[in-house]
Design a protein around this motif. Structure first.
Motif, PDB file in Angstrom:
ATOM      1  N   ALA A 185      21.958   8.735   8.671  1.00  0.00           N
ATOM      2  CA  ALA A 185      22.551   9.216   9.917  1.00  0.00           C
ATOM      3  C   ALA A 185      23.003   8.046  10.773  1.00  0.00           C
ATOM      4  O   ALA A 185      22.413   6.965  10.749  1.00  0.00           O
ATOM      5  N   ILE A 228      24.861   1.010   3.135  1.00  0.00           N
ATOM      6  CA  ILE A 228      25.906   1.768   2.437  1.00  0.00           C
ATOM      7  C   ILE A 228      26.678   0.805   1.544  1.00  0.00           C
ATOM      8  O   ILE A 228      26.828  -0.379   1.880  1.00  0.00           O
ATOM      9  N   HIS A 274      23.143  13.292   2.032  1.00  0.00           N
ATOM     10  CA  HIS A 274      24.096  12.668   2.951  1.00  0.00           C
ATOM     11  C   HIS A 274      23.732  11.202   3.176  1.00  0.00           C
ATOM     12  O   HIS A 274      22.562  10.811   3.040  1.00  0.00           O
ATOM     13  N   PRO A 275      24.708  10.367   3.569  1.00  0.00           N
ATOM     14  CA  PRO A 275      24.406   8.967   3.911  1.00  0.00           C
ATOM     15  C   PRO A 275      23.461   8.906   5.104  1.00  0.00           C
ATOM     16  O   PRO A 275      23.271   9.904   5.816  1.00  0.00           O
ATOM     17  N   TRP A 310      24.742   5.390  -1.559  1.00  0.00           N
ATOM     18  CA  TRP A 310      23.590   5.120  -0.704  1.00  0.00           C
ATOM     19  C   TRP A 310      22.320   5.453  -1.473  1.00  0.00           C
ATOM     20  O   TRP A 310      22.364   6.012  -2.564  1.00  0.00           O
ATOM     21  N   ARG A 343      26.947   7.177   8.124  1.00  0.00           N
ATOM     22  CA  ARG A 343      27.474   8.510   7.799  1.00  0.00           C
ATOM     23  C   ARG A 343      28.869   8.699   8.382  1.00  0.00           C
ATOM     24  O   ARG A 343      29.756   9.278   7.735  1.00  0.00           O
ATOM     25  N   ASP A 344      29.074   8.209   9.605  1.00  0.00           N
ATOM     26  CA  ASP A 344      30.398   8.325  10.228  1.00  0.00           C
ATOM     27  C   ASP A 344      31.453   7.565   9.421  1.00  0.00           C
ATOM     28  O   ASP A 344      32.578   8.047   9.242  1.00  0.00           O
TER      29      ASP A 344
END
Length: 320
Positions: free
Chosen positions: A294, A155, A291-292, A286, A298-299
């Motif tokens: 997992a 990321i 979505h980034p 990313w 992502r969090d």
């Protein structure tokens, strides 16, 4: 190599092998937690897809045809390899949950990422999860983009004026560049913003080409009809720029986040710049996908977006 439409999916091949191993469609259906009717429909579809009868169905169960005997041998080999790949992917996923590599632009790395990581650790403690081992590299925006593209960072966080081409992204904050000077500088005694014409005529200490700060400044000046600045000094960190300004070298244009503590302490004076738009969006970036990755990556992005910094927050200097 492009596979043809004749190749069945792995779950259907697994069902077919289980039928032959147990001699019963019903038992195979229970093993896959589906109804016998659904299993029979999938097996008939498999025969249509392959173009051959594979099973002889009778009151005592199901037996393979010659074509079925050939297919089950191939299918077992394929499923064995698929199982190995599945295990390897699981290991990669677990590694992704236990390790997190971040590359962030200088401003974000110094002033925002530490708080986000504390929040991530607190969330993991509440959920009784093992802590994530985090590696953080602080660099300029161009290097962040390169690291994410090359896969050396899961990321990245950038501070440029535009989203990087070819990467997925999510906004995690808003920021603005401001003119900063030492307390003895003439601009420090002004009551109001610095005009852009005065900014471009003044000697400036600047970040290097490739940094988000420099990119935003040059693009904003170009949009206002001005040439890019020719710096008196060009330095590679915001800290070095601040120290040069505090030493009386010249003025600089830096993030409000980066100068907040010095302005609060009276070591620097911040002024808005009139006649030019120096706002910018801070982004998580990313490699691909909506979505980034997992897991902790992502969090972390979700936490950053929830805590997103906006101009006027308590962490930023009040400007006149």
């Amino acid at each position: 190599m492009t596979l043809s439409a004749r190749l069945p999916d792995l779950r259907t091949l697994e069902l077919f092998c289980e039928v032959l191993a147990g001699g019963s469609i019903g038992a195979a259906a229970r093993a896959q937690d589906i109804t016998q009717q659904s299993a029979s429909a999938r097996l008939r579809a498999l025969e249509v897809q392959v173009g051959a009868v594979l099973l002889v169905r009778g009151p005592r169960g199901a037996a393979p045809t010659p074509a079925g005997v050939v297919l089950v041998e191939w299918a077992q080999r394929l499923l064995e390899v698929a199982g190995q790949v599945d295990t390897a992917l699981g290991a990669l996923r677990e590694q992704g949950r236990s390790e997190l590599s971040i590359t962030a632009s200088m401003t974000v790395a110094e002033h925002l990422v530490p708080g986000w990581l504390v929040a991530l650790r607190s969330r993991q403690l509440r959920a009784a999860h093992a802590p994530t081992a985090v590696s953080l590299r602080a660099t300029n925006t161009a290097a962040v983009v390169a690291a994410v593209r090359e896969g050396t960072a899961q990321i990245g966080f950038t501070e440029g004026s535009q989203p990087p081409v070819g990467l997925s992204w999510r906004a995690v904050g808003q920021d603005e560049l401001v003119a900063v000077v030492g307390p003895g500088h003439p601009w420090a005694r002004r009551r109001g913003p610095v005009q852009v014409r005065d900014l471009v005529a003044a000697p400036l200490v600047c970040r290097e080409v490739g940094s988000g700060t420099r990119q935003v400044l040059d693009e904003a000046l170009a949009a206002a009809g001005h040439a890019p600045v020719v710096p008196l000094l060009e330095l590679t960190t915001a800290t070095a720029v601040r120290e040069a300004v505090r030493a009386g070298a010249a003025a600089a244009v830096l993030s409000r986040l980066a100068v907040a503590s010095d302005v609060a302490a009276g070591a620097l004076v911040a002024r808005q710049v009139a006649g030019v738009d120096l706002s910018r969006t801070l982004r998580a970036v990313w490699a691909s996908g909506q979505h980034p990755p997992a897991g902790p990556a992502r969090d972390l992005v979700a936490l950053a977006a929830a805590r997103r910094s906006t101009p006027g927050s308590a962490r930023e200097p009040r400007l006149r």
